[in-house]
Every structure is written in structure tokens, then in C-alpha cells.
Write a protein that holds these residues in place. Sequence first.
Motif, short mmCIF file in Angstrom:
data_model
loop_
_atom_site.label_atom_id
_atom_site.label_comp_id
_atom_site.label_asym_id
_atom_site.label_seq_id
_atom_site.Cartn_x
_atom_site.Cartn_y
_atom_site.Cartn_z
N GLU A 1313 59.36 126.37 14.26
CA GLU A 1313 58.54 125.26 14.22
C GLU A 1313 59.29 124.03 14.72
O GLU A 1313 58.94 122.96 14.41
N GLY A 1314 60.15 124.13 15.73
CA GLY A 1314 61.02 123.20 16.16
C GLY A 1314 60.20 122.35 17.07
O GLY A 1314 58.99 122.44 17.24
N ARG A 1315 60.82 121.18 17.50
CA ARG A 1315 60.16 120.48 18.47
C ARG A 1315 59.94 120.93 19.89
O ARG A 1315 60.59 121.84 20.25
N MET A 1316 58.74 120.66 20.44
CA MET A 1316 58.13 121.33 21.56
C MET A 1316 58.53 120.53 22.66
O MET A 1316 58.42 119.37 22.66
N PRO A 1317 59.06 121.09 23.75
CA PRO A 1317 59.95 120.50 24.93
C PRO A 1317 58.83 120.30 25.98
O PRO A 1317 58.54 120.79 26.92
N SER A 1549 65.96 122.87 30.84
CA SER A 1549 66.74 122.22 31.93
C SER A 1549 68.16 121.74 31.53
O SER A 1549 68.87 121.51 32.69
N GLN A 1550 68.35 121.43 30.51
CA GLN A 1550 69.67 120.75 30.13
C GLN A 1550 70.64 121.67 29.52
O GLN A 1550 71.76 121.44 29.04
N ARG A 1551 70.17 123.13 29.50
CA ARG A 1551 71.23 124.08 28.90
C ARG A 1551 71.99 124.63 30.06
O ARG A 1551 71.67 124.49 31.23
N PRO A 1552 73.11 125.29 29.82
CA PRO A 1552 73.82 125.88 30.79
C PRO A 1552 73.25 127.27 31.35
O PRO A 1552 72.46 127.91 30.72
N LYS A 1553 73.46 127.30 32.60
CA LYS A 1553 72.81 128.53 33.32
C LYS A 1553 73.68 129.83 32.90
O LYS A 1553 74.94 129.75 32.91
N VAL A 1554 73.02 131.02 33.21
CA VAL A 1554 73.72 132.27 32.90
C VAL A 1554 75.06 132.51 33.89
O VAL A 1554 76.01 132.89 33.16
N ASP A 1555 74.74 132.06 35.19
CA ASP A 1555 75.99 132.25 36.04
C ASP A 1555 76.94 131.26 35.82
O ASP A 1555 78.05 131.37 36.71
N ILE A 1735 47.26 126.43 33.53
CA ILE A 1735 48.40 126.14 32.61
C ILE A 1735 48.78 127.29 31.80
O ILE A 1735 49.75 127.73 31.30
N LEU A 1736 47.65 128.32 31.28
CA LEU A 1736 48.17 129.36 30.64
C LEU A 1736 49.18 130.32 31.41
O LEU A 1736 50.16 130.87 30.83
N LYS A 1737 48.80 130.49 32.69
CA LYS A 1737 49.72 131.54 33.41
C LYS A 1737 51.07 130.69 34.02
O LYS A 1737 52.03 131.41 34.17
N ASN A 1738 51.05 129.30 33.73
CA ASN A 1738 52.29 128.57 33.97
C ASN A 1738 52.64 127.65 32.99
O ASN A 1738 52.57 126.32 33.28
N PRO A 1739 53.29 128.11 32.01
CA PRO A 1739 53.56 127.30 30.70
C PRO A 1739 54.79 126.34 31.22
O PRO A 1739 54.71 125.17 30.56
N HIS A 1740 55.56 126.63 32.06
CA HIS A 1740 56.48 125.60 32.85
C HIS A 1740 55.84 124.42 33.39
O HIS A 1740 56.66 123.59 33.66
N ASP A 1744 59.21 122.39 29.06
CA ASP A 1744 60.57 122.65 29.85
C ASP A 1744 60.93 123.75 29.36
O ASP A 1744 61.88 123.80 28.32
N VAL A 1745 60.61 125.05 29.80
CA VAL A 1745 60.82 126.43 29.50
C VAL A 1745 61.05 127.28 30.78
O VAL A 1745 60.65 126.83 31.75
N HIS A 1746 61.62 128.19 30.41
CA HIS A 1746 61.85 129.03 31.51
C HIS A 1746 61.05 130.59 31.36
O HIS A 1746 60.79 131.16 30.24
N THR A 1747 60.23 131.14 32.35
CA THR A 1747 59.56 132.25 32.49
C THR A 1747 60.19 133.33 33.17
O THR A 1747 60.93 132.86 34.13
N THR A 1748 59.90 134.56 32.81
CA THR A 1748 60.21 135.68 33.70
C THR A 1748 59.09 136.51 34.16
O THR A 1748 57.99 136.25 33.68
N GLU A 1749 59.46 137.58 34.93
CA GLU A 1749 58.48 138.39 35.40
C GLU A 1749 57.64 139.09 34.45
O GLU A 1749 56.70 139.26 34.41
N VAL A 1750 58.44 139.63 33.43
CA VAL A 1750 57.80 140.40 32.11
C VAL A 1750 57.06 139.43 31.50
O VAL A 1750 55.91 139.79 31.18
N MET A 1751 57.42 138.26 31.22
CA MET A 1751 56.68 137.15 30.35
C MET A 1751 55.24 137.00 31.34
O MET A 1751 54.37 136.87 30.87
N ASP A 1752 55.42 136.68 32.73
CA ASP A 1752 54.16 136.21 33.54
C ASP A 1752 53.09 137.69 33.33
O ASP A 1752 52.21 137.23 33.50
#
Length: 1881
Positions: A1313-1317, A1549-1555, A1735-1740, A1744-1752
Motif C-alpha cells: 500500500e506504499g506511495r504510488m509513483p 527510473s531512479q533504481r540501478p539497472k540490472v546490467d 493507459i491500461l495497456k501502457n501503465p508506464h 514510473d514503472v517498468h513493464t515486460t512482455e509477459v506483463m503486457d
Amino acid sequence: MNPSVGSIFCFKGEKSKFGLRAFVQLLFNQDMAILAWVSLLLLCISPVCGQETDFPEFTSETPINNVVQDPRTARVYVGAINAVYQLDGSLAKEQKLETGPKKDLRSCTPPIHNNCPDPKDTNNTNKLLLVNPFNNSLIICGSLYRGICSLVNLSNINQLIYYSDSKGERTYVASIDDSVSVVGIMSHLSTQDSNFTVFVVGKGYGSLDSSKLISTRILQNYREWVIFEGIIDASAVQAIPFVPKYLHDFRYTFKDQGFIYFLFSRTMGGTDNKNFTFISRLCEQDDHYYSYTELQLNCGPANHFNKVQAAYVASPGKELARSMTESGLYGSVLSWDRVLFVVASPDDEDHTESALCLYPLKRINQRIEDIISACYSDSGKIDGKPAVDIPYSSKTDDLCNKREKNFAARYRCGADFLPSPLASKPEFALKAEAMYTRKGLLTAVAIAVEHDHTIVFLGNSAGEVFKLHLFSHPEVYSKGPGDTTGDAVNKNLFFDSGMTHLYVTTKKKIIKIPVQSCGLKTDCQSCVGLKDPYCGWCVLEGRCTRRSDCRRAEEKNGWLWSPKQQCVKIVSFHPPNLSCKKTQQVDIHIPSLPSIGSADQLQCSFGTFQSSAIMRDSMVTCSLPEPYAIPPTPAQQDFVAVPMKIFVNKTVEVASSEYKFYNCAAAIHRSPNTPCTSCVSSGWGCQWNTRDHTCSDMSEQDTGPNIIRHRQAANCPRFENPDPVLIPVGHKTQISFEGVELNPYQNHEFVIGTELMDHNEEDIRIESGPFYSFSGYEFSYDKAHETTIFFYVKDKYSGKKIDSLLNVTLYNCSLGREDCSLCRNAEPKYNCVWCAGKRACVYEKLCSTDDSQPCPNPKITEIEPSYGPIEGGIAVTIKGSNLGIHKEDIKSITVAGVPCTHLGKHYSVSTSVVCEIGPVDPHGQLSGAVEVLVEGEKRGTSSVHFTYRDPKPTRVLPPRGPKAGGTVITIMGENLHTASKEDLTISVGNVPCIVETFGTNITCKTGEYRGDKVPSALLPVTVKYGKHTIKEVPWAFQFLQNPVVIDHQPRKSFVCGGRRIVVTGVGFSLIQKAFIKVNTSVDEWSQVSTPMEFQQPADSKNDTTLVFLSPRVNKTHDTQSFCTFLHLDNVVEELKPFDYHPDPTFEHFSNKMIAANSTIKVTGRGFSKAMTTDEAKAFVGDVPCLVNTLEDDKLYLEPPSEYKVRMRNAGTSEPLKLKIKFGSGEWEVGSVVYESKYEVPLAIIIPAVIIPMLLIIATSAYCYRRKSQQAEREYEKVKHQLENLEESVRDRCKKEFTDLMIEMEDHTNDISEGRMPFLDYKTYTDRVFFLPSKDGANDVMITGKLDIPEARKATVAQALNQFSNLLNSKTFLINFIRTLEARPDFNARAKVYFASLLTVALHGKLEYYTDIMRTLLLGLMDDYVDSKNPKLMLRRSETVVERMLCNWMSICLYQFLKDSAGEPLYKLFKAIKHQIEKGPVDAMVKKAKYTLNDTGLLGDDVEYSVLSLQVLVQGEGPDITLVKVLNCDTITQVKEKVIEQVYRNMPYSQRPKVDSVTLEWRPGSTGQILSDLDVTSVKEGRWRRMNTLAHYNVRDNATLVLSRVLHTQQSFDQSQDNHEERNALLDDDKVFHLVRPMDELDEIKSKRGSIKDKSMTKAITEICLTRLLSVKGTLQQFVDNFFRSVLCSGAVVPPAVKYFFDFLDEQALKHDNVDEETIHIWKTNSLPLRFWVNILKNPHFIFDVHTTEVMDASLSVIAQTFMDACTKTEHKLSRDSPSNKLLYAKEISTYKKMVDDYYKGIRQMVPVSDQDMNTHLAEISRAHTDKLNTQVALHQLYQYASKYYDGIIMSLDEDPAAQSKQLTLRLQQIAAALENKVTDL
């Protein structure tokens, strides 16, 4: 027999199956030839012969696969399942070759009798049919025996030339898979010593087929080669291992100039199975396939039509070639060039449309040669960009090199330096615009050229064939109904050798139809009305013909081409008309008349009068008839129109018109009161003689003052200008008027009259000067308040009328003014007064009493309602008279002594007062009169009393109903009939209940219950009377679950209806009203403009079963579709599937002789489409027959005994009618006669019957016992097998159910229930407006960076400000937008981008932006409404304004997203993410165990366990973060989950990236870096499995360290690859994660013998799909919450939505053809589909979130459900429907109801005024404009102004408003500043 001439595409319908040929053949078979010819003659004489069209046709017993024609003999060969037919050119059967079924087994290799232990009867599908003209043989390839072919004789296909099944795999040509397409073409191949006849085959992939994609097959034995062997090494285009990845679907093949071409569709080989169209080219003499090259063909905008369906190669014809050249899209095209015509469709279930695209072969060859040259000489690049793909090789790096430039020309057919085929990259596909688009699926195409014009024949999936005239504006001009079965047209659409007929093939039928039907049209108008390029009107022969059939077609105007829509037309006559009293010659101007030769006779006819004519140039001169021969002038007319015709050679009519003979004497009848004016004002040239008082032909001989010439009406003697013009009824008023030009009537006396003077005429008095008067008349008139009187004036003694323009208005004061107050409210000009003595409103001079007396006291006659609640608060209407003139006149009102508040807005002058009653003391007086006090202290008291009373509802029935509402409840009690129906508000709990009846009892209909708890608690029923009285029946009603429809049987009906439909389900007992409704479609071919509806109530009902009779529907055309809905109170369910079929047709017979115990055979067509044996009924006379067998074309009946029939039909021996009844349809199919028989004595009959019966019974008993024992054993065996299967399925379901329960239990606790970005406003608008652009995140509007020299920045800024001011000119901006949209190169992407730029540029003035948008929308709306397609508006962003609307919604709803809808959307996003990540996700194939999308479902049962990891972040202290992962996760997936948990309070957008991070596992004292691929990766053959936590043996509660790296390290798998390549160990390794793709297994080959089965454990797909339901159930609450937040019409509806929806409603009322459904579609297109789905198909876009193919994939399913909920149309669901459609099938009706209620709720809201909306928009502008890149947007907008500068200048110069504002000059000044150039100012 020659086919009857008929409508070109009137396919032989079901009624005509028993046609002339069949009839004659039947009679010949019975040796009755003479009778046959007589019957044939009688049939043709009868009207039927002219009505039915009999085209040659052939019907196959099984579905047809291929059709081919031998052009030398015109024979047609039909390849069908299990048969090949040999037909003559007229489709008469010559031979039939049985090809199946035969013993085969797909896993076996032929010969079957040697290698197959248990073969089964298998159908043989024809895969390939080729005519080999070189040795008169037919090549036949089927699906049996691994696709082996045979050769048969073309003259007799039953003569086998060659067949062998023992030559092994090398002779397997076709495919055993029915779905695999095969094409082939005859060719020659030359080697060093021989020339071979071969055929080249293209074939898709079948799992057990030959592995060759392209193969060349020899047709003779040569050395080691055998017939049908592939003689070219096809390793370059092997099907394995690449074709399973590409899934080729071959559609067409052809040869041209030494090349062979194959047209097919295939995928790109990735995870996306989307198909794309390709053409491949191969040198005919290439004996290694080095030259095989593929080129992608794009069709339509953005390659929308990406999957080819059919094609045809032909020359385009001169006109089409010219049009293609002028378009600039195809290069230079000549009429003899070859063009590939392709029909294609989107590879998408949601789009059912098709297009025709054209590709000149010159362009195809040029592009292929560019691709080859790029690979041979330029390292695979064109203009520096990679252009070459290597689709059939795993080594792609070194194949293309840099060689000399002419290398491609030298090796035109390739060489061994390039062993692998080439293909174009998608960026270098050959693009073509859609020349023609059409709804539905096009499946066939054929091209013909007639008279330099191109005709396209298009077949579709419904069995229809269209004729399309292809030119710059393609037009469908004819359509055939097609096969009534609705089967698709086969892609083998071809002409006969003379191009005069077309062969059309559908599922089981082929028909030969003429390409034109010109001869059916008998006049020029109907001929040119065809618009058929084949046809034209042969003028001098009077026939509709082809040009070649018209002898004088080459003469000018000798043959008038149909599409030009011109006939020979008479342009003018000289003289144009003539007096009926004269005669002369007339010159007729006919410019389009062909030259008349000396041998031709020309004649004119005027009615019955005929005369010869002569022609000079384009003038025809004829003699007019004598006056006595002219017909009389009709009454009330002053002319007679005589039909006029021109004939050539007496019989051929070439032109016709009307010639008018006028009659001046009759001209005065047009206006009898003004004879002179009527005469001289007529169009005929008449003159008026005042002396004779006559109208005559104009004559120069007539002179003198008594003659008034034509058009001199001002000289006519007349009376005019009456005074006064208002005359009261009942009072004699003197009228004065003026006389003009009365000199001819000096000293004459006149009288005046009118119809209202009862035939009385009054003398006219002469006043001074030109003035006259008459004393007036006492008129009476009571039909209307006012009427106009037309006076006539006559000469007193001659009685002749003088022109009178004396028109006055007569009025009656009494009408509409029944009391004093109404009278005094009349306009002063009428001088009406209330006459107390007469008690009436009269003209002031008619009242003898004093009219200044005050009005009498008010009188009250009626009170509504008569009863009110004690608490008051309801409106009471008081009716009567003299209730004041103004609402301010009402001083006070009391009701039963209680003050009543006057409601002035409802006041009606004098007659009605409305007030709101107050409360009364319940212990005081409750009844009394009503008293009204008006101005002047006048008081009125009612004679009827008003009563206060207390209503008491006590009981409600029924006590329960479905949650969807629609239940009519009855409320009973005491004094319920209090107040009025309008004062009543009823609710059940919080659910509104709409009042239906109001009386002693009250009934109301419940609305939808939206509570979460179902069944609901017992809810109170609240009845509210007015504002203050609330009564409640507690615990009165309960909402239960809606009824659920489980199934319906049967699922089809004939259009006649009446079939018994049984609907099963639960909860039907709650339903009060159940009915079935059928809606029809409306399309361009139907004759109705609005959809029709057909209803049928339920026949019977219980809790689980509903029985209906299918409604009878009106099928107006063959392709009309129907949607069937079940209405259960408010629950609406579409019955899917439910199909309507055309009524069956029966072949009639008469006096059919039947014997006892015989069977009657009834033949026809379409019986089994929607009927079964048990349902069908038949009657002989009135006695039922037993229906034994029902097949599609046969019906077998067992007639009743003759005794029964005779008894019922009064013993008559006459023929009896045989009637068939299917549902409500009844057909009389003929008559039957019982044959007479010899009567056998009863004594002989009884023993003869009984003894054999006893023997039969004994024998049957013995056989029955043996069969029963055998059946018992079989039953036990099957039962055991079923139990085993059931046990395995039960285990699987139990596991799935356990997973489901765990999910439902754990899920809710894990949602944070945290802050929504939320994104800030600028980032939000940047992403919505510009992220989808071609530059994406690098778009200049997002970066905000403009490349402008520092020295020019100030100048540019100033010029941009001027340009901003110019954009604020509405005149300029509208011109700007319309100029751009008129340009063909201003495509859809440019329109979207332009609109977004405009939105940013005008963001500071959103009110102005809204005004511009409204203006453009009004124009768009008019365009769509005028084009009769209003429903299509706003469907796509095809115009600037549609994208402007999308952006406007995005701007206006941003705050609503943040305040209301954002939270449920974010929770839904997090819930989906959680669900997906709690199960395995395959990192390579992007599939998950838990998903909503069936295509993304991980079918394999992957073993996994959940691990809890303790994660330390290096350099960030000793705190440990617990992270849950799966042991089957890849290291990258683990990193993602770790970052998600560790940095959960930071936006993405402020988190470190995987690579940028590494993960180190420290099991002991040493650490190990974890990576996806390294030297420890497990290898399986040529495959490598990605590393997982399980691979590293990481245990539960392990400690991992997350650390950041300065630079992204080179991935270990790449370095490992390099190491492996150096050691030549891992060439072409493939990587997989959880599931190794099935189609990439190691090859197992066997040249002979059977292929070994490989045991593979695979989960049953249907059971895996239960996981979809589990995920759906888990997410259901989140989906519902989001839908509710969006579709709530309460106080949270954004003002923009209300404002825009009201705008749509307002505009819809201004158009007649905009119904409620269209308004619904407009609203849906403008808000839900244009904004919410995005908006529903593109929550980003908002978070400020990341979507994936599986999510899409899962979000797309929910978005599709949302779209389905917003549409009015219902999609039929079946077992074959996509899983994501079935998933929400149950909820979709609820969502649709939410949408409907949302729209209704918005409509009922208080309107948002323009001022309020502008204030709201101004606030948005103030808050956010400063943050946007406005200057960048202006700069980008100017680029469009610069690009289309000339067009904009021209548009402004043509606009007067723009000229007055000097907009052209302002734009030129801006251009001079921005482009730093001097313009001609």
C-alpha cells in the motif's frame, strides 16, 4: 444445353437446383425423350424460364481442394478429398477417379502393406494438381502415403500412366498434413547432356513430410533418378530446422522471363507468430537454388494487410498503367508490363478486412536485384544500412562480402560462393498502397482487361464474387450472392480460354458464369447503370453489348461506354416550346448522336404524330404536329408535354424527351384573382388584352393601349395596398385600397368578394384620387385564431375579374382566450377586451359594457394530486381560470389551510398554478379546500378538497430477484396512492427501482445491484414521497446471483424459425420476463437502412430450463448476419454460436405413386443445415408421416397406411398433398397417389404373417443373446480405459486447484500500500503524446533540444512568438490543418505527431484549442453522417482532430487519474506483476505459468520451489533485505527481484539497472559471481541451458551480496562463445531457459522404414488452461475495482467527459440518421477506446514503472475485455474462440451494463456550461504550460508549414477572411525570419 442468359452474378440458387438440365436428364433416363423436349419447351414458355438463371455447375461429393484447366481442350480437372474429376468445358462430368479413402497411417512409410502393422482408412486430400502438356498427363499429388504423386492420362484420368510407392523418401512430394499448403508449376531444366521436363514445388512444413521447402521433381527415369525424385540438392532451402520456425503458407506460383516466383506468408522466426507476405524468385535453370531470394511485400499503411490470401499475374491495361504511373508509387508502368495483383488481410482475429495491392514485376525484380547486389558487393548494405537477411542459415556473418560492383550482374543466378538463400530486411520490403479495401476476408482474385480497362474479380469467405473496376478510384459495380452455403471462394479463380466466362469454386461446387450480362439490359439508362466496363450502349442498334459486338462502335458516339454514365441526350430544342395553336419545324440539338449514314432513315415522333427528319452536324430537324393533333391542355395546367422520340430505321430509338405546347388562354388559371399578372408573367410569352379580357399568344400585329406585353405586369390594371390589414371577426370594418393603371376601366363600377362572404359581393366606392373603399363585411370564422382573406374584384356588369392584390388578416379574439386574464394578455394590436356582459373575449367595439372592470375572481376546477403526505414536500398543480396574467399576480396559496409555496417557473397564464405543500399537524384538520389569492385581492376557492394522509407500505412481492435487476416488484399497503407518480422515488437498499404503475398498489422495476456480497442481505424497500416523507418495508428484498446460461441446443435454425431451442442453466426461476431477440446486420448490399429485430417469448420455463421457438427472421440477402440474444429481465446473454441458415428448397413432383410399406424420397437442398430427423414433420393430406432419414439433400418418409389417410380425408381417391414442416416453415412438395392392389383374403394373410414372424422372433432372440454378451465384454474394456483416463485428469486438476487456493490465500497480503509513483504532468504528456513516435524517447519534444546557432536564437525565438500568434488566428489554423490533410503524403503518423505538437503549442490557450477541436469535429461529423457511415467516426486517428481529441482527453483526465482511477490501476498492475512472478517465467520464450494470456502460457510442468534470500548491499551498511525468489529463476530474474525489493521505495527510473549490478553468492569463505551463462552452463546437444539458482545449488536462506560495477561488463556467455568458436566446439549454440522449443529437437532421419517415436511427457493443454482461470479469479477484484473507478457516473466524473458527451448528444439530435447505438459508439471511441485502453495497456505512461512482455500480454487481455464491454455488438463465442475471449465471457454482460449505466448517468448529470469548462481549461493551462517545451513544439510545427508552404499560401489567398487579416503576409514574414531568407513580400 446453352445456359440461360441472366444476371451476371445471380448464382443458381437453391430453388433452381432441379433445373432444366436435370429435368431433361431425368426424363431421358426413363426413355421418354419426346416427352422431355415437349416439357422443356413448355418450361421455357412459362414465366419461370425467364426468372431463373441456369449456369453450368458441378457439385462434388467431398470438399474441393484444387482446380486446374487444360487450355488446349478446355477440360477442367477438380481435385477433391478422395476423388479427382474430369469435366468438360461446360462442367459436365466425363470421368471420376477414386483416390481414397485408403489404408494408411501417418507414422508409417509406404508401401503400407509391408511397413505398417495397423493401418486405418484415411482420407486422401488433394494437395497438387498440374497439367503436363508435354506428354498429355495430369500430375496428381495427395496426402496419402507421405504425399506420393501419380501420373494419369489427360483424356481419361482413369488411365494410370505411372505410380510407385516403393521408391522411398526421395519421391515424397506433397504433405500428409491437411493444413500445409502446396503449390507447383511446370518447367524445364537443362543439364550438360539433357533437357528435362520437371515441375517445381513449394511446400510448407509438415511434421512427417519431406524436409524440402522448394523441390524440383523429374517426370522421367534417368540414370539413378526415378520419376518424382527431387533432382536438385535442396539443402539451401531445407525445411528443417528453419521452416518450423517460419511456418510458410504458399499461396501462388508463376513464371516470367526465365524466373520462377513463389508467393507465400511466413513468420519472422521469433516468438511472435505474426505472418508477413514474401515473394521469392528462383532462376528456372538454377540447378543448386543459389539464386533463391525472398523479398518482403508490404501491403497498406504500416503493412496492415500483412498476410497474403491469393494472387494473380496479368498485364494492367492501358488505363490502369497510366493511373499507376501518374500516382508516382509504382514507377513507370506500361500496359504490357506484368503486374502481381495480391489480396491480403491482417494476421489478426480482431481485424476482418482485406485489401488489394499491386506490385509491378519490374519493381519486384529491381528490389530483389538490389538485395542480391548488396550482398555480393556491399557487405549486405544499401545506403549504409543493413538490407540483407539470411533466413535459412545459422551462419550469417561472413556470407555477404564486398566484391566488385558488377558481381551480381555476372552471377545473375548465383554461384557456390553464396550457398544460403537471401532475403530482404523488413526495412527494405517493397511497399504498396492498398488500391482497394473491403470488410471481410477476400480469398480469391482474377484479372481481366476489356477495352483498355482493368476488371478485378474478387471472391470472399462468404462465397460472394465482386466485380471491381480498377482505376484511380476503384469501384465495385456488381456483386453475386455466391453459394448459399456461405462457403469461401477457392483461390483457384480462372477464366476460360476466350476470357468470356469465369470458373468460381467454393467448398463443394464449381460454377461457370459469364463475365458480363450486357444483353439483359434493353435500354440505354439501365445499360450504363451497370457501370460495367464490359458493356456499352450500341446506339444505332439499340442494344447493350460489348464493344466487339457493336458493328459501328468505332464511329464517334456509336458505342457509349457504360461507366461513363452517358446516353444520347437531347440538349435543347429551337424553339424551346410552341403555342398549341401553331406548327412549324423544330431544330433538336443532340451533340452525342452518332453520324447518320445515307442508308439510315431518321424519324421523329411526337406522341402519335410521326415525321421524317434530317440531320446536319449535331442538329436534327423535324416537323411539329398540326394544332389539331396536339393533345388537349390538362386541367390546372397551361401547357401539355408531348413525349418526343427519335428513331433510326423506324425501330431503334436513339433519344427521347418531352416537347411542351403551351396554351396562353389557360395561363390565367394559375391565379384567378390576378388574371392579367398571371398571363404576362408566365414563361410562355403571352400578352393580355384589357379590352377583350383575354390572354393570347404574343403577336407583333396586336398594338394599342389595350395590349399589355409579356413581362409588363406593372402595366396591369389592379387594386392593391388594403388598409387596415387586420380585420376582427363579427365587426363590419371599412377597408380602403388603391387602384393602379385603371384607365381602361374609367367610369366602370366594381364589386368585391371573397369565399368567406358566403357568395355575397359588395359594391366598391370611389374615393378621392386613386383610392377606393368598401364598407366591409361582418365575417364569422372559428377554425383558427387568424386566417388570411384573398379578395377578388370584378367589373360589376361584365363580371370579369380585375387583378386584386387585396389580402388582409382576419382574427378572432375568442379563440384561445377563454377567460378574462387570457384575454387581457392578448397583443394590443388586436384590441381584444373581456366583455363581462357576454362573458367572452371580443373585439373592443363589440362590447357594450365597460371593459375597464377588473377580472372576476379566480375559479379552481381541478387539483392534482388529490392526496399528499403529512410531511408535505410535494408539488400540487391547481388548474382553473382567471389565475392571474403574470406569475407575480399570485399572492398566496393555501391547501387545506396550510401555506403552499408558489413555484413560479411552472406557472401558466390564467390556467395553471403549481405550488409545494408544507407539512400539516397530523392531529389537526387533514382535509380542506385549496385557496388562491391573486392581484387585486381576488380569491378563488376550490369545490374539491385536498387530503393529507399517511401512506404505509407493508409488503413486497416477489421477495428476491437477480442482481442484474429488471425484477418488477409489487408494493402493497395502505394509502399508497398518495401524491403523484412523479413525486415517487423507490429504492431497494441503495438500488433505484423505477416506478412503473401507481395506484392502490405500486409496481417498480429494480436496477442493478452492485454490492460485493451476493446473495445480498435482506434489504429494505424504501418509498419516498416528495422531499420529506420516507417509508420503509424492512428486510423485504434480496438480490441473488444472476441466472447463468450454461448451454443451448440446437445452435442453428432456418430463417422460417419455429425450431425448439432449449436453454439450460441455473437461476431461471428468478426471471419474470424471458425472451429471445435476433438482431440483423446492416451493410451496403442490404435493402434496409436500420437493423431489424425479431422477438419470441419463452414457451416454457423452470429453474434450469428455458424453451423458446426460434424467431422467424427476414433474410434480405445471402450474406446478412444475425446476432441472437437471450433477455432474462436485465440480463442479456448472446447465444453463441447460433446461426440462421436459408430455408431449404424442395424439388417438386406430382402424383407420385406409392405402395404400402414403401418409402417416399423427397429431394432438395439444405435439409440438414438446421433440422434433425426427430424434429422434421411430414403429412400426407392431414395424416402425419414417419420421418426415417434426413440428409442434406434427401428426406426419406414412411407414409401412413392408406386406410388411415382415406378415413381422415373423407374416403377420397384423389391425389393427396405431401407437406413438409420444418419448425414454422411449411412446404407443399407435391402430391402422392396410393397404388391399387389386389385384396388378399384374411384367412390367407393371418397364417402367412404369423408363422414367419414366430421364426424371426426366435432367431432374433438367439442373435440378441450372443450380441449382448459380446457388447458386455466391449463395455467393460472401454470402461476400464475411461477410468484410467479420468484418474490422470483428476490428479492434474487436483494439483491445479491446490495452486489456485494457495494463490487466493496469499495474494492480498502481498500487495503493498506504499506511495504510488505518479509521473509529473510533463513526463506524462511527453509519454502519451510522443513516446509512440518513430524516435521514441529520443524525440526532440521529449529531449527539448533544438539545434539552433547561438547567433540566431533571439531571431528564431521572436519569429516563433509571431508564429504562435498566427496559430491563434482561427482562420489561419483551420486553413493550415485542412491544407495538410488534403496532401496525400501527410500520412496517419504525421497527423498524430502534428496534432500532438499543436496540443503543446496551444496548451497555454486550451479554451481556444477546444474551440478549434469543436469546429473540426463538426466538419468531421458532417462528413461521416453524409457518407451514411456515422458509426465509423472517431474509430481511428485518421485525421488531425481525432488525435487532438485524444490529447484533449489525456490533458483533462490527468487529475482524475491521480485522484481516483490511478490507485485501482496501480494496484491492478502490482497484482498482475505479483501473480506472474510467483510462478516460473521462461526468460527466452517470454511465457509464464501464471498469466491471463493463453499464448503466453507456459504449458510444461516446471518443477520449482520458493527460496528466501538474505541480500546485503555492498557499501550500504549491514542491513539485510529478505527477498523471495524461485530456484528456477535465471540470475537476471533474481537481480530484478532483488532490486525491486531493496529499492522498493524508489521510482523505477531512479533504481540501478540490472546490467549495472553483480550478484555474489557466499556459501562459505569464498564468493562466487553468479551469471546467466558461464563455463558451468549445462549443454544438451547444441543447446545451452541458462543458469538458475538451482544450477548453482543455492539453498533457502542463502546470503547474496549485491554490488554495483562502474562499467557494464562484457557478458560471460559472449566470451565463452568466442572461446568455443576458437576451439570449434560450440558452433551455432542455442540458448534456452526452462522449455526447450519442440520444433528445434535434434533431427531424426530415416530414408526407409518407420520413424521411431520419441517419448515426450507434455501437460494436457486444456488442463493447463485452468491456470488462466485461477489467475483471473485472483485478479478479479482488482479488475472490477478498476472498471468501477473508471465507469462511475457519480460526482467524480471529470467535467470534460460530461461536456464532450453532451456535445455529441447535441450534435446527434441535428442529424436524422444518428441513432442511440451510433451515439454510444461515438462516446466509446472518444473516451474508453481512445484514452482508457491506451493507459491500461501502457501503465508506464502514468506511473514510473517498468513493464515486460509477459506483463503486457496480461494487460492486453484486460484491455481487450474493456474494449469488448464498450461495444454494442456481441461477439459470438464458441469452443473455438480464443481463450482470452472465453475467460471473461461471463463478466462481459455485467461490464456492458456498467458502460450503459455510466453513459446514462452522465447524460442525467447537470450540464457543464461553456463558461465552466473554459474556467477549468484555463486552470490547467496556468498550472502546467510553463513546464512544457512550447517553443520546440512551435519550431516543429513550423517545419510542416515550411514543407507545405505553397499549399498553405494558396489556401490563404483563396480565403477572403484570411486576406482581410493579411495572414499570407504574416506567414511570409515569419518564413523570412525563421529560414533566414528573403521572400517576395
